[in-house]
Design a protein around this motif. Structure first.
Motif: not given
Length: 496
Positions: A420-440
């Protein structure tokens, strides 16, 4: 923020006057006589009549920049001396900070606290950072055969055309002007016709700081005329643009149709903000999501306009964002207590409202907002707006709105979130909220965006580059990397 009351800002606004003139070759030039009004979105008041540049005015500005580059002192100064001039400009911006903040607030509707505390802080820091950098750059001498000496040097690229939008009129101008001047280039700046006043002040302060005539020129006018003339001009070596993807395409065509000038584009965004169940603080994630989309009235290319939330926490996070939207104080930008001011103008307000209506028509659920406010003031205000149950394929989820409108989409697993995050023609910025370092790390690598913020949003400083992927553009503002846009690499091979 200075201890200036609402009443005092109102008094200053009432007395506000600015003479309209291009700034070319170190002097104010009235132009051909054609003008356009600068209308404040705060109350519909005409702030000034500004010269409407045609091809002749753009030609004059480019000619001044060309002379300053080809025969003037600026590219030939010791780097430390260029740096001292940029530092003097930063000092003048600091001295005139309240006046400049008022100008920005009036011309584009930004709350005065943000204009003073964020916009002016950013542009002052930008000129100081590059002013301190100029004499710390090095060339290289690669190891080669013992009977030769190879030198790789960076030289200023020439005349830079900079075209900037209205949402951060000084910050985005500074991100282009400061590294270009630090590199030894000369500049013609064309601000948005919605926000030319602060740019004209910037040009005059640059001259006052001792930057030689022709090194920084400011012409005011619209995109189809002044912007096109700058993009097509054969004496412009580099074009740096921030704005819409549609207009960015025009500048690429102008380059192809003229001298193949390099074109650097920072364009639109539809940035995802992913919240996972293991976020370190869900309340903080929701608060940041609300701040991110409503800050600057949502008029941000990096605005986290798509909130992607795991289905197990979607209602909790959405409700927290809705609550904050309803509590947000929308009002007079000159009131220090205001958190969200006016949208940039009547036409822009209408476009944002059209997106809201489309969202309802597409079947998304309007949780709050969407209606105009304070119509009696003559200004262009809109309620903070939140949709959920948004179809990922809808226009609401895919098109940049550039206003205080949030789309909430739920997902069931991490792979779906990334899709879903990548399903756009744009690619300027993104945010992610997680406590797992590997996931980050894994998700940050998988996201096609120029900047990924983990457990925060809109953080950073001048040491890191800023720019996009895909149709969000190319090249980078900020950091040492920005100098790559305004320099040419030269190899000199000396046979010993």
């Amino acid at each position: 923020m200075p201890a200036v009351t609402h009443d005092e800002w109102l008094r200053r606004a009432k007395a506000f006057q600015l003479s309209g003139a291009h700034h070319i070759a170190g002097a104010d030039e009235p132009g051909s006589g054609a003008t356009f009004p600068v209308v404040s979105p705060r109350d519909g008041r005409v702030l000034a009549e500004i010269p409407d540049a045609g091809t002749a005015e753009v030609n004059a500005a480019v000619a001044a920049a060309r002379r300053a580059f080809d025969t003037g002192p600026w590219p030939r100064l010791a780097p430390a001396e260029r740096g001292r001039a940029l530092l003097r400009l930063a000092d003048l911006l600091e001295e005139r900070r309240e006046e400049l903040a008022l100008t920005v607030s009036l011309e584009m509707g930004k709350p005065i606290t943000d204009a003073y505390g964020i916009e002016l802080r950013a542009v002052i820091s930008t000129f100081r950072w590059y002013g301190q950098l100029t004499d710390k750059l090095t060339d290289s001498a690669p190891h080669t055969a013992p009977d030769a000496l190879a030198l790789v040097t960076r030289e200023p690229a020439g005349v830079v055309g900079a075209v900037v939008p209205w949402n951060f009129p000084l910050t985005l101008a500074g991100w282009k002007i400061a590294p270009a001047l630090a590199a030894g280039c000369t500049v013609v700046l064309k601000p948005s016709e919605n926000s030319p006043l602060s740019a004209l002040l910037l040009g005059r302060l640059a001259t006052e700081a001792g930057i030689p005539p022709g090194v920084l020129n400011v012409v005011t006018g619209d995109g189809p005329t002044a912007g096109r003339a700058l993009g097509l001009h054969p004496d412009v070596d580099v074009l740096a643009f921030t704005g819409s993807t549609a207009v960015g395409r025009h500048f690429l065509r102008y380059a192809a149709d003229s001298n193949l000038k390099r074109v650097w584009l920072e364009l639109g965004g539809k940035s995802p903000n992913i919240v996972l169940p293991d976020a370190p603080d869900l309340d903080q994630a929701a608060a940041t999501a609300a701040w991110g989309i409503f800050f600057n009235q949502g008029e941000m290319c990096t605005a986290p306009s798509r909130l992607l939330v795991h289905a197990s926490i979607a209602e909790r996070v959405t409700e927290a964002v809705v609550r904050r939207a309803r509590e947000l104080r929308v009002g007079d930008p000159l009131d220090p207590e205001t958190k969200m001011g006016a949208l940039a103008g009547r036409a822009h307000l209408d476009r944002v409202r059209d997106h809201v209506r489309q969202g309802v028509g597409e079947g998304a659920r309007l949780r709050t907002g969407g209606e105009p406010l304070l119509a009696e003031t003559g200004g262009t205000y809109l309620e903070p707006t939140v949709f959920d149950r948004v179809d990922p394929g809808s226009r609401l989820a895919r098109e940049e709105i550039f206003g205080p409108v949030l789309s909430v989409l739920a997902f069931d697993d991490l792979d779906e979130a990334v899709r879903l995050a990548n399903a756009t023609e744009y690619g300027l910025a993104a945010g992610l909220w997680t406590s797992d370092l590997t996931t980050a790390h894994r998700v940050s690598r998988a996201l096609r965006a120029g900047t990924v913020w983990v457990n925060c949003y809109e953080e950073g400083d001048l040491t890191v580059p800023f720019g996009g992927m895909k149709q969000s553009g190319n090249g980078r503002d900020k950091s040492v990397h920005a100098l790559e846009k305004y320099t040419e690499l030269k190899t000199t091979w000396i046979q010993l």
